[in-house]
Design a protein around this motif. Structure first.
Motif, PDB file in Angstrom:
ATOM      1  N   SER A 253      76.637  19.444 -18.432  1.00  0.00           N
ATOM      2  CA  SER A 253      77.948  19.382 -17.799  1.00  0.00           C
ATOM      3  C   SER A 253      77.907  18.511 -16.550  1.00  0.00           C
ATOM      4  O   SER A 253      76.840  18.051 -16.126  1.00  0.00           O
ATOM      5  CB  SER A 253      78.425  20.789 -17.431  1.00  0.00           C
ATOM      6  OG  SER A 253      77.636  21.303 -16.373  1.00  0.00           O
ATOM      7  N   ASN A 254      79.055  18.335 -15.937  1.00  0.00           N
ATOM      8  CA  ASN A 254      79.150  17.505 -14.740  1.00  0.00           C
ATOM      9  C   ASN A 254      78.601  18.218 -13.504  1.00  0.00           C
ATOM     10  O   ASN A 254      78.051  17.599 -12.599  1.00  0.00           O
ATOM     11  CB  ASN A 254      80.619  17.119 -14.502  1.00  0.00           C
ATOM     12  CG  ASN A 254      80.778  16.146 -13.357  1.00  0.00           C
ATOM     13  OD1 ASN A 254      80.089  15.142 -13.285  1.00  0.00           O
ATOM     14  ND2 ASN A 254      81.694  16.455 -12.445  1.00  0.00           N
ATOM     15  N   THR A 255      78.727  19.553 -13.473  1.00  0.00           N
ATOM     16  CA  THR A 255      78.269  20.335 -12.332  1.00  0.00           C
ATOM     17  C   THR A 255      78.103  21.783 -12.765  1.00  0.00           C
ATOM     18  O   THR A 255      78.633  22.195 -13.801  1.00  0.00           O
ATOM     19  CB  THR A 255      79.283  20.247 -11.168  1.00  0.00           C
ATOM     20  OG1 THR A 255      78.773  20.957 -10.033  1.00  0.00           O
ATOM     21  CG2 THR A 255      80.628  20.850 -11.558  1.00  0.00           C
ATOM     22  N   PHE A 256      77.357  22.558 -11.977  1.00  0.00           N
ATOM     23  CA  PHE A 256      77.172  23.971 -12.309  1.00  0.00           C
ATOM     24  C   PHE A 256      78.484  24.726 -12.157  1.00  0.00           C
ATOM     25  O   PHE A 256      78.926  25.436 -13.063  1.00  0.00           O
ATOM     26  CB  PHE A 256      76.089  24.583 -11.421  1.00  0.00           C
ATOM     27  CG  PHE A 256      75.907  26.065 -11.619  1.00  0.00           C
ATOM     28  CD1 PHE A 256      75.487  26.576 -12.834  1.00  0.00           C
ATOM     29  CD2 PHE A 256      76.188  26.961 -10.586  1.00  0.00           C
ATOM     30  CE1 PHE A 256      75.339  27.942 -13.031  1.00  0.00           C
ATOM     31  CE2 PHE A 256      76.030  28.327 -10.769  1.00  0.00           C
ATOM     32  CZ  PHE A 256      75.608  28.815 -11.992  1.00  0.00           C
ATOM     33  N   LEU A 257      79.115  24.610 -11.015  1.00  0.00           N
ATOM     34  CA  LEU A 257      80.433  25.213 -10.800  1.00  0.00           C
ATOM     35  C   LEU A 257      81.334  24.193 -10.106  1.00  0.00           C
ATOM     36  O   LEU A 257      80.883  23.483  -9.207  1.00  0.00           O
ATOM     37  CB  LEU A 257      80.340  26.466  -9.916  1.00  0.00           C
ATOM     38  CG  LEU A 257      79.807  27.754 -10.555  1.00  0.00           C
ATOM     39  CD1 LEU A 257      79.732  28.856  -9.507  1.00  0.00           C
ATOM     40  CD2 LEU A 257      80.669  28.199 -11.727  1.00  0.00           C
ATOM     41  N   LYS A 258      82.578  24.124 -10.528  1.00  0.00           N
ATOM     42  CA  LYS A 258      83.521  23.220  -9.889  1.00  0.00           C
ATOM     43  C   LYS A 258      83.811  23.688  -8.470  1.00  0.00           C
ATOM     44  O   LYS A 258      83.942  24.890  -8.212  1.00  0.00           O
ATOM     45  CB  LYS A 258      84.816  23.155 -10.709  1.00  0.00           C
ATOM     46  CG  LYS A 258      84.615  22.511 -12.078  1.00  0.00           C
ATOM     47  CD  LYS A 258      85.874  22.552 -12.905  1.00  0.00           C
ATOM     48  CE  LYS A 258      85.633  21.922 -14.287  1.00  0.00           C
ATOM     49  NZ  LYS A 258      86.815  22.021 -15.173  1.00  0.00           N
ATOM     50  N   ARG A 259      83.915  22.739  -7.559  1.00  0.00           N
ATOM     51  CA  ARG A 259      84.182  23.077  -6.166  1.00  0.00           C
ATOM     52  C   ARG A 259      85.581  23.658  -6.027  1.00  0.00           C
ATOM     53  O   ARG A 259      86.553  23.115  -6.556  1.00  0.00           O
ATOM     54  CB  ARG A 259      84.057  21.850  -5.276  1.00  0.00           C
ATOM     55  CG  ARG A 259      82.648  21.551  -4.771  1.00  0.00           C
ATOM     56  CD  ARG A 259      81.651  21.310  -5.882  1.00  0.00           C
ATOM     57  NE  ARG A 259      80.327  20.954  -5.350  1.00  0.00           N
ATOM     58  CZ  ARG A 259      79.248  20.831  -6.099  1.00  0.00           C
ATOM     59  NH1 ARG A 259      79.316  21.017  -7.410  1.00  0.00           N
ATOM     60  NH2 ARG A 259      78.087  20.522  -5.541  1.00  0.00           N
ATOM     61  N   PRO A 267      75.429  27.950  -2.918  1.00  0.00           N
ATOM     62  CA  PRO A 267      74.550  26.776  -2.750  1.00  0.00           C
ATOM     63  C   PRO A 267      74.653  25.859  -3.980  1.00  0.00           C
ATOM     64  O   PRO A 267      73.703  25.738  -4.763  1.00  0.00           O
ATOM     65  CB  PRO A 267      73.163  27.417  -2.617  1.00  0.00           C
ATOM     66  CG  PRO A 267      73.249  28.679  -3.416  1.00  0.00           C
ATOM     67  CD  PRO A 267      74.666  29.170  -3.232  1.00  0.00           C
ATOM     68  N   LEU A 268      75.787  25.199  -4.136  1.00  0.00           N
ATOM     69  CA  LEU A 268      76.048  24.436  -5.354  1.00  0.00           C
ATOM     70  C   LEU A 268      75.169  23.197  -5.467  1.00  0.00           C
ATOM     71  O   LEU A 268      74.782  22.811  -6.575  1.00  0.00           O
ATOM     72  CB  LEU A 268      77.530  24.051  -5.419  1.00  0.00           C
ATOM     73  CG  LEU A 268      78.518  25.232  -5.525  1.00  0.00           C
ATOM     74  CD1 LEU A 268      79.940  24.724  -5.684  1.00  0.00           C
ATOM     75  CD2 LEU A 268      78.157  26.149  -6.682  1.00  0.00           C
TER      76      LEU A 268
END
Length: 325
Positions: A253-259, A267-268
Motif C-alpha cells: 500500500s501507499n502507507t500504513f495508515l492515512k494521515r 508513530p506513522l
C-alpha cells in the motif's frame, strides 16, 4: 448517573434481542465443518481448476469483500478462523501453527481439493506462508497483501511496541463494548462507514455479514488473543523463509495508515519504515516474485482497492496457465 446506567441497560437488552433474532433468521452462508474441538465456517463460490483460499487479516473477515468478484474468475474459499464470522471459538492458542493445522483439516473435511492460490492479508500472510511450507504440494501460488515478516516484526522499536499494546488494549475494551451493545449501535447508525468511507462501495448484504461478526464479543476477544500471540506466530513462521519458486505477488500500500486528526499521535513514519523492511524481505521468499502497488490504499487494501487483489489473482492464474502450455 442513573440515566447512563439505564441507557447501557437498554443498549445491552437491544443487543441481546437483536443477536437472538439474527441467530434464528440468518443462517450461515456456507457450511460448518466439524474439526473435532470446534466447528469452522467455510464459504465457497465459483468454479475453476485453482481454488483461491483467503486467509483474513488480524481480526478481519476480508474475504467477504472479495468473494463475489473473485468467484467470477475462479473458485474461491473463505474459512473463518475460530472466533470470527460463523466459526465457533476455540480454547487452543490463536497462533499461526494452530491456525494452519485447523485450516488444513477444515479444507480436507470439506473436500475442497488443491491446488490452492493462497491470499494472506496482513497477519494472514504468516498463516499462508506457514501453510505453504508445511503443505507445498497443495500450493500453486501466493498473494501477500500488506503482509508481515517475522524478522522486522520481532525487532520492532519500542514506539511500535507501544502502538501494538495500544491496539491490544483497544480490542479488550471493545469486548466490553460489544457485550453492552455499543458496537452494534455504532454499526447500525453507520459509524463504521464514517470512519472508513471506502466501506460505502460494498453492498448492504456484504456489510451486514461483516458487521454481524464485529457485533459479537468473541470477535474482539479473538483479535486480542491473536495479537497477544503475534510474536509466537512470528517465531513459528521462521521455518517458512523460502517458498520454492511458486508465483508470489507482494501487494504494498501507499502507507500504513492515512494521515488524519485521529492518527497524528501514532508513530506513522516509523511504521512506514518498518513496512519498507517487511516488503523487501517478502520479495525474497520466492525466486518468482513481483510487487504490485496499491497506491490509493493504506494497510486495508482489501477495503480501499480490492481490485488490486483481484488483479493479482488474475496475474497468478495467467502465469499458471502459461506454465501448463
Amino acid at each position: 448517573m442513573k440515566i447512563k446506567w439505564l441507557l447501557l441497560l437498554i443498549t445491552t437488552v437491544y443487543h441481546l434481542v437483536a443477536t437472538l433474532l439474527e441467530e434464528r433468521r440468518i443462517k450461515p452462508p456456507g457450511q460448518l465443518v466439524d474439526i473435532g474441538s470446534h466447528k469452522l465456517h467455510l464459504l465457497t463460490k465459483g468454479t475453476g481448476k485453482y481454488t483461491v483460499v483467503i486467509e483474513h487479516s488480524l481480526g478481519g473477515i476480508d474475504g467477504y469483500f472479495l468473494i463475489e468478484e473473485l468467484a467470477k474468475i475462479t473458485r474461491v474459499c473463505i474459512c473463518d478462523r475460530a472466533g470470527y464470522g460463523w466459526s465457533e471459538m476455540s480454547s487452543k492458542p490463536r497462533c499461526s501453527a494452530e491456525i494452519v493445522k485447523e485450516l488444513n483439516l477444515a479444507l480436507e473435511k470439506a473436500e475442497i481439493e488443491p491446488p490452492y492460490i493462497l491470499v494472506g492479508d496482513s497477519f494472514g500472510s504468516y498463516n499462508v506462508r506457514l501453510y505453504a511450507s508445511r503443505y507445498p504440494e497443495k500450493v500453486a501460488g501466493m498473494i501477500l497483501t500488506e503482509g508481515l515478516h517475522e524478522k522486522a516484526m520481532l525487532a520492532m522499536s519500542w514506539k511500535l511496541r507501544v502502538l501494538q499494546v495500544f491496539f491490544w488494549s483497544g480490542f479488550i475494551m471493545s469486548v466490553l463494548g460489544s457485550f453492552l451493545g455499543l458496537v452494534r449501535i455504532l454499526g447500525t447508525i453507520g459509524c463504521f462507514e464514517v470512519l472508513k468511507k471506502e466501506l460505502r462501495q460494498f453492498s448492504s448484504k456484504t456489510l451486514k455479514m461483516v458487521k454481524r461478526s464485529f457485533y459479537r464479543p468473541q470477535h474482539w476477544l479473538t483479535m486480542a488473543r491473536e495479537i497477544w500471540n503475534l510474536d509466537a506466530s512470528a517465531r513459528q513462521v521462521r521455518e517458512a523463509t523460502k517458498i520454492s519458486n511458486i508465483p508470489l505477488i507482494d501487494i504494498k500500500s501507499n502507507t500504513f495508515l492515512k494521515r488524519s486528526p485521529g492518527t497524528f499521535l501514532f508513530p506513522l513514519q516509523a511504521a512506514d519504515r518498518l513496512r519498507d523492511e517487511i516488503h523487501a524481505e517478502l520479495l525474497q521468499l520466492s525466486s518468482n516474485s513481483q510487487q504490485m502497488q496499491a497506491s490509493k490504499s493504506d494497510h486495508f487494501v482489501w477495503i480501499d482497492e480490492p481490485e488490486v487483489i483481484i488483479a493479482a489473482v488474475q496475474e497468478i492464474l495467467t502465469q499458471l496457465e502459461g506454465l501448463e502450455k
